[in-house]
Design a protein around this motif. Structure first.
Motif, PDB file in Angstrom:
ATOM      1  N   GLU A   1       0.919  -1.210   0.224  1.00  0.00           N
ATOM      2  CA  GLU A   1       0.018   0.119   0.169  1.00  0.00           C
ATOM      3  C   GLU A   1       0.969   1.199   0.008  1.00  0.00           C
ATOM      4  OE1 GLU A   1      -3.439   1.618   2.820  1.00  0.00           O
ATOM      5  OE2 GLU A   1      -1.667   1.404   3.703  1.00  0.00           O
ATOM      6  N   GLN A   2       2.242   1.117   0.515  1.00  0.00           N
ATOM      7  CA  GLN A   2       2.911   2.404   0.824  1.00  0.00           C
ATOM      8  C   GLN A   2       3.548   2.740  -0.244  1.00  0.00           C
ATOM      9  OE1 GLN A   2       5.333   0.839   3.892  1.00  0.00           O
ATOM     10  NE2 GLN A   2       6.881  -0.161   2.257  1.00  0.00           N
ATOM     11  N   PHE A   3       3.528   2.032  -1.443  1.00  0.00           N
ATOM     12  CA  PHE A   3       4.289   2.527  -2.851  1.00  0.00           C
ATOM     13  C   PHE A   3       3.350   3.065  -3.720  1.00  0.00           C
ATOM     14  CE2 PHE A   3       6.952  -1.433  -1.474  1.00  0.00           C
ATOM     15  CZ  PHE A   3       7.835  -0.774  -0.984  1.00  0.00           C
ATOM     16  N   SER A   4       4.111   3.889  -4.662  1.00  0.00           N
ATOM     17  CA  SER A   4       3.290   4.582  -5.804  1.00  0.00           C
ATOM     18  C   SER A   4       4.312   4.815  -6.963  1.00  0.00           C
ATOM     19  CB  SER A   4       2.668   6.118  -5.086  1.00  0.00           C
ATOM     20  OG  SER A   4       2.276   6.545  -6.307  1.00  0.00           O
ATOM     21  N   ASN A   5       3.797   4.991  -8.018  1.00  0.00           N
ATOM     22  CA  ASN A   5       4.505   5.584  -9.215  1.00  0.00           C
ATOM     23  C   ASN A   5       4.504   6.900  -9.407  1.00  0.00           C
ATOM     24  OD1 ASN A   5       5.246   3.029 -10.705  1.00  0.00           O
ATOM     25  ND2 ASN A   5       2.867   2.799 -11.000  1.00  0.00           N
ATOM     26  N   ALA A   6       3.591   7.615  -8.659  1.00  0.00           N
ATOM     27  CA  ALA A   6       3.775   9.228  -8.444  1.00  0.00           C
ATOM     28  C   ALA A   6       3.773   9.555  -6.971  1.00  0.00           C
ATOM     29  CB  ALA A   6       2.518   9.714  -9.449  1.00  0.00           C
ATOM     30  N   PRO A   7       4.854   9.140  -6.231  1.00  0.00           N
ATOM     31  CA  PRO A   7       4.826   9.061  -4.743  1.00  0.00           C
ATOM     32  C   PRO A   7       4.694  10.640  -4.108  1.00  0.00           C
ATOM     33  CG  PRO A   7       6.876   8.549  -5.517  1.00  0.00           C
ATOM     34  CD  PRO A   7       6.018   8.433  -6.596  1.00  0.00           C
ATOM     35  N   LYS A   8       3.855  10.883  -3.269  1.00  0.00           N
ATOM     36  CA  LYS A   8       3.882  12.133  -2.652  1.00  0.00           C
ATOM     37  C   LYS A   8       5.030  12.408  -1.573  1.00  0.00           C
ATOM     38  CE  LYS A   8      -0.594  12.527  -4.016  1.00  0.00           C
ATOM     39  NZ  LYS A   8      -0.831  11.321  -4.229  1.00  0.00           N
ATOM     40  N   ALA A   9       5.510  13.591  -1.768  1.00  0.00           N
ATOM     41  CA  ALA A   9       6.673  13.812  -0.921  1.00  0.00           C
ATOM     42  C   ALA A   9       6.399  13.926   0.659  1.00  0.00           C
ATOM     43  CB  ALA A   9       7.153  15.290  -1.405  1.00  0.00           C
ATOM     44  N   MET A  10       7.490  14.019   1.533  1.00  0.00           N
ATOM     45  CA  MET A  10       7.115  13.888   2.802  1.00  0.00           C
ATOM     46  C   MET A  10       6.765  15.436   3.354  1.00  0.00           C
ATOM     47  SD  MET A  10      10.549  13.029   5.350  1.00  0.00           S
ATOM     48  CE  MET A  10      10.654  11.509   4.657  1.00  0.00           C
ATOM     49  N   SER A  11       5.828  15.410   4.202  1.00  0.00           N
ATOM     50  CA  SER A  11       5.471  16.917   4.796  1.00  0.00           C
ATOM     51  C   SER A  11       6.451  17.446   5.727  1.00  0.00           C
ATOM     52  CB  SER A  11       4.338  16.647   5.641  1.00  0.00           C
ATOM     53  OG  SER A  11       4.442  15.971   7.015  1.00  0.00           O
ATOM     54  N   PRO A  12       6.566  18.686   5.894  1.00  0.00           N
ATOM     55  CA  PRO A  12       7.455  19.239   6.820  1.00  0.00           C
ATOM     56  C   PRO A  12       7.246  18.703   8.360  1.00  0.00           C
ATOM     57  CG  PRO A  12       6.542  20.937   5.634  1.00  0.00           C
ATOM     58  CD  PRO A  12       5.818  19.737   5.167  1.00  0.00           C
ATOM     59  N   ARG A  13       5.997  18.281   8.678  1.00  0.00           N
ATOM     60  CA  ARG A  13       5.907  17.766  10.119  1.00  0.00           C
ATOM     61  C   ARG A  13       6.722  16.272  10.209  1.00  0.00           C
ATOM     62  NH1 ARG A  13       1.016  14.054  11.324  1.00  0.00           N
ATOM     63  NH2 ARG A  13       1.141  13.767  13.416  1.00  0.00           N
ATOM     64  N   LEU A  14       6.437  15.491   9.263  1.00  0.00           N
ATOM     65  CA  LEU A  14       7.353  14.243   9.101  1.00  0.00           C
ATOM     66  C   LEU A  14       8.621  14.446   9.319  1.00  0.00           C
ATOM     67  CD1 LEU A  14       7.210  11.270   9.674  1.00  0.00           C
ATOM     68  CD2 LEU A  14       7.128  11.010   7.355  1.00  0.00           C
ATOM     69  N   MET A  15       9.239  15.572   8.436  1.00  0.00           N
ATOM     70  CA  MET A  15      10.576  15.872   8.413  1.00  0.00           C
ATOM     71  C   MET A  15      11.198  16.382  10.047  1.00  0.00           C
ATOM     72  SD  MET A  15      11.599  17.992   5.108  1.00  0.00           S
ATOM     73  CE  MET A  15      10.950  17.436   3.513  1.00  0.00           C
ATOM     74  N   ALA A  16      10.442  16.937  10.334  1.00  0.00           N
ATOM     75  CA  ALA A  16      10.774  17.457  11.797  1.00  0.00           C
ATOM     76  C   ALA A  16      10.789  16.531  12.719  1.00  0.00           C
ATOM     77  CB  ALA A  16       9.631  18.673  12.164  1.00  0.00           C
ATOM     78  N   LEU A  17      10.044  15.517  12.658  1.00  0.00           N
ATOM     79  CA  LEU A  17      10.080  14.387  13.380  1.00  0.00           C
ATOM     80  C   LEU A  17      11.402  13.306  13.371  1.00  0.00           C
ATOM     81  CD1 LEU A  17       6.181  13.327  13.529  1.00  0.00           C
ATOM     82  CD2 LEU A  17       7.466  14.474  15.311  1.00  0.00           C
ATOM     83  N   LEU A  18      11.573  13.195  12.029  1.00  0.00           N
ATOM     84  CA  LEU A  18      12.681  12.434  11.770  1.00  0.00           C
ATOM     85  C   LEU A  18      14.027  13.100  12.124  1.00  0.00           C
ATOM     86  CD1 LEU A  18      11.737  11.298   8.223  1.00  0.00           C
ATOM     87  CD2 LEU A  18      11.882   9.784  10.176  1.00  0.00           C
ATOM     88  N   GLU A  19      13.951  14.493  11.981  1.00  0.00           N
ATOM     89  CA  GLU A  19      14.985  15.265  12.510  1.00  0.00           C
ATOM     90  C   GLU A  19      15.239  15.167  14.010  1.00  0.00           C
ATOM     91  OE1 GLU A  19      17.099  17.834  10.683  1.00  0.00           O
ATOM     92  OE2 GLU A  19      18.187  18.106  12.460  1.00  0.00           O
ATOM     93  N   ARG A  20      14.134  15.285  14.654  1.00  0.00           N
ATOM     94  CA  ARG A  20      14.087  15.048  16.256  1.00  0.00           C
ATOM     95  C   ARG A  20      14.598  13.703  16.737  1.00  0.00           C
ATOM     96  NH1 ARG A  20       8.522  14.490  18.726  1.00  0.00           N
ATOM     97  NH2 ARG A  20       8.822  12.539  18.352  1.00  0.00           N
ATOM     98  N   ASP A  21      14.439  12.707  15.939  1.00  0.00           N
ATOM     99  CA  ASP A  21      14.519  11.242  16.504  1.00  0.00           C
ATOM    100  C   ASP A  21      15.626  10.740  15.922  1.00  0.00           C
ATOM    101  OD1 ASP A  21      12.266  11.767  18.438  1.00  0.00           O
ATOM    102  OD2 ASP A  21      10.867  10.985  16.980  1.00  0.00           O
ATOM    103  N   PHE A  22      16.215  10.985  14.735  1.00  0.00           N
ATOM    104  CA  PHE A  22      17.158  10.324  13.935  1.00  0.00           C
ATOM    105  C   PHE A  22      18.287  11.482  13.700  1.00  0.00           C
ATOM    106  CE2 PHE A  22      13.456   7.746  13.116  1.00  0.00           C
ATOM    107  CZ  PHE A  22      13.761   6.466  14.102  1.00  0.00           C
ATOM    108  N   GLY A  23      17.901  12.669  13.843  1.00  0.00           N
ATOM    109  CA  GLY A  23      18.960  13.665  13.056  1.00  0.00           C
ATOM    110  C   GLY A  23      18.749  14.094  12.026  1.00  0.00           C
ATOM    111  N   GLY A  24      17.851  13.831  11.148  1.00  0.00           N
ATOM    112  CA  GLY A  24      17.519  14.270   9.884  1.00  0.00           C
ATOM    113  C   GLY A  24      17.015  13.143   8.981  1.00  0.00           C
ATOM    114  N   VAL A  25      16.536  13.521   7.761  1.00  0.00           N
ATOM    115  CA  VAL A  25      15.910  12.495   6.832  1.00  0.00           C
ATOM    116  C   VAL A  25      17.193  11.714   6.396  1.00  0.00           C
ATOM    117  CG1 VAL A  25      14.760  12.256   4.837  1.00  0.00           C
ATOM    118  CG2 VAL A  25      13.899  14.129   6.187  1.00  0.00           C
ATOM    119  N   GLY A  26      18.188  12.227   6.013  1.00  0.00           N
ATOM    120  CA  GLY A  26      19.328  11.488   5.551  1.00  0.00           C
ATOM    121  C   GLY A  26      19.692  10.413   6.526  1.00  0.00           C
ATOM    122  N   ALA A  27      19.969  10.931   7.952  1.00  0.00           N
ATOM    123  CA  ALA A  27      20.233   9.883   8.764  1.00  0.00           C
ATOM    124  C   ALA A  27      19.517   8.965   9.103  1.00  0.00           C
ATOM    125  CB  ALA A  27      20.600  10.735  10.071  1.00  0.00           C
ATOM    126  N   PHE A  28      18.111   9.148   9.095  1.00  0.00           N
ATOM    127  CA  PHE A  28      17.057   8.212   9.226  1.00  0.00           C
ATOM    128  C   PHE A  28      17.149   6.896   8.057  1.00  0.00           C
ATOM    129  CE2 PHE A  28      13.164   7.036   7.201  1.00  0.00           C
ATOM    130  CZ  PHE A  28      12.679   5.753   8.091  1.00  0.00           C
TER     131      PHE A  28
END
Ligand SMILES: [Fe+2]
Length: 196
Positions: free
Chosen positions: A85-112
């Protein structure tokens, strides 16, 4: 997370929201993975349910209340339903909200992504790597063997990469790390965030 409900005590094969996923996952792999492997888990679960006392329950409850063959098949149905279900040929980008959570808990999207890929690559044998939210809303990555799902740990599962060989062997052979790195191209973050 959107739970899966049975109809007349039986679970249906989850439908694919696309016909192919370009070069990331071939239609041949999709055909076997969805049409053979997932279908077998659904069929096996439906054979085990009648008379078990668990018929009629949502899938996550069947997983929490079962063991052995029932647990394995129920887990694999939920795991694959979330994976496809989570895959798509036209995937929607990550929201600023999720980016902020990944930054908080892993140090950034790349680090996650790096940690998620590393945990998928180093899971020994068959299983799944998961991103989940705990009861406090903190995001965590878990490596889980065989048919395990974070719901048994009291977590809310958000994203999963299947590292059973059947998920990648036709396209990537033994190169599990290449398969994991390629999957980011097709993750629809809107679907992932809808599970939060
Ligand atoms: Fe699989």
């Amino acid at each position: 997370m959107k739970d899966i409900l049975p109809i007349n005590g039986q679970f249906a094969l989850p439908t694919l929201p696309y016909e192919g996923l370009g070069t990331v996952i071939s239609t041949e792999t999709l055909g076997f993975h969805h049409g053979k492997h997932l279908k077998a888990y659904v069929d096996n679960l439906n054979k085990l349910l009648p008379g078990s006392g668990l018929e009629g329950l949502p899938l996550s409850e069947v997983i929490k209340k079962s063991e052995g063959g029932m647990f394995n098949n129920a887990g694999q149905v939920l795991n694959h339903a979330m994976y496809f279900e989570q895959f798509s040929n036209a995937p929607k980008a990550m929201s600023p909200r999720l980016m902020a959570l990944l930054e908080r808990d892993f140090g950034g999207v790349g680090a996650f992504k790096k940690e998620f890929e590393q945990k998928g690559a180093t899971l020994f044998g068959s299983g799944w790597v998961w991103l989940s939210a705990d009861t406090q809303g903190k995001l965590v990555i878990t490596q889980q063997k065989n048919a395990e799902n974070p719901v048994t740990l009291g977590l809310t599962p958000l994203l999963t990469f299947d590292v059973w060989e059947h998920a990648y062997y036709l396209d990537y052979q033994n190169r599990r790390a290449d398969y994991l790195a390629a999957l980011w191209q097709i993750v629809d973050w809107q679907v992932v965030e809808s599970r939060l």
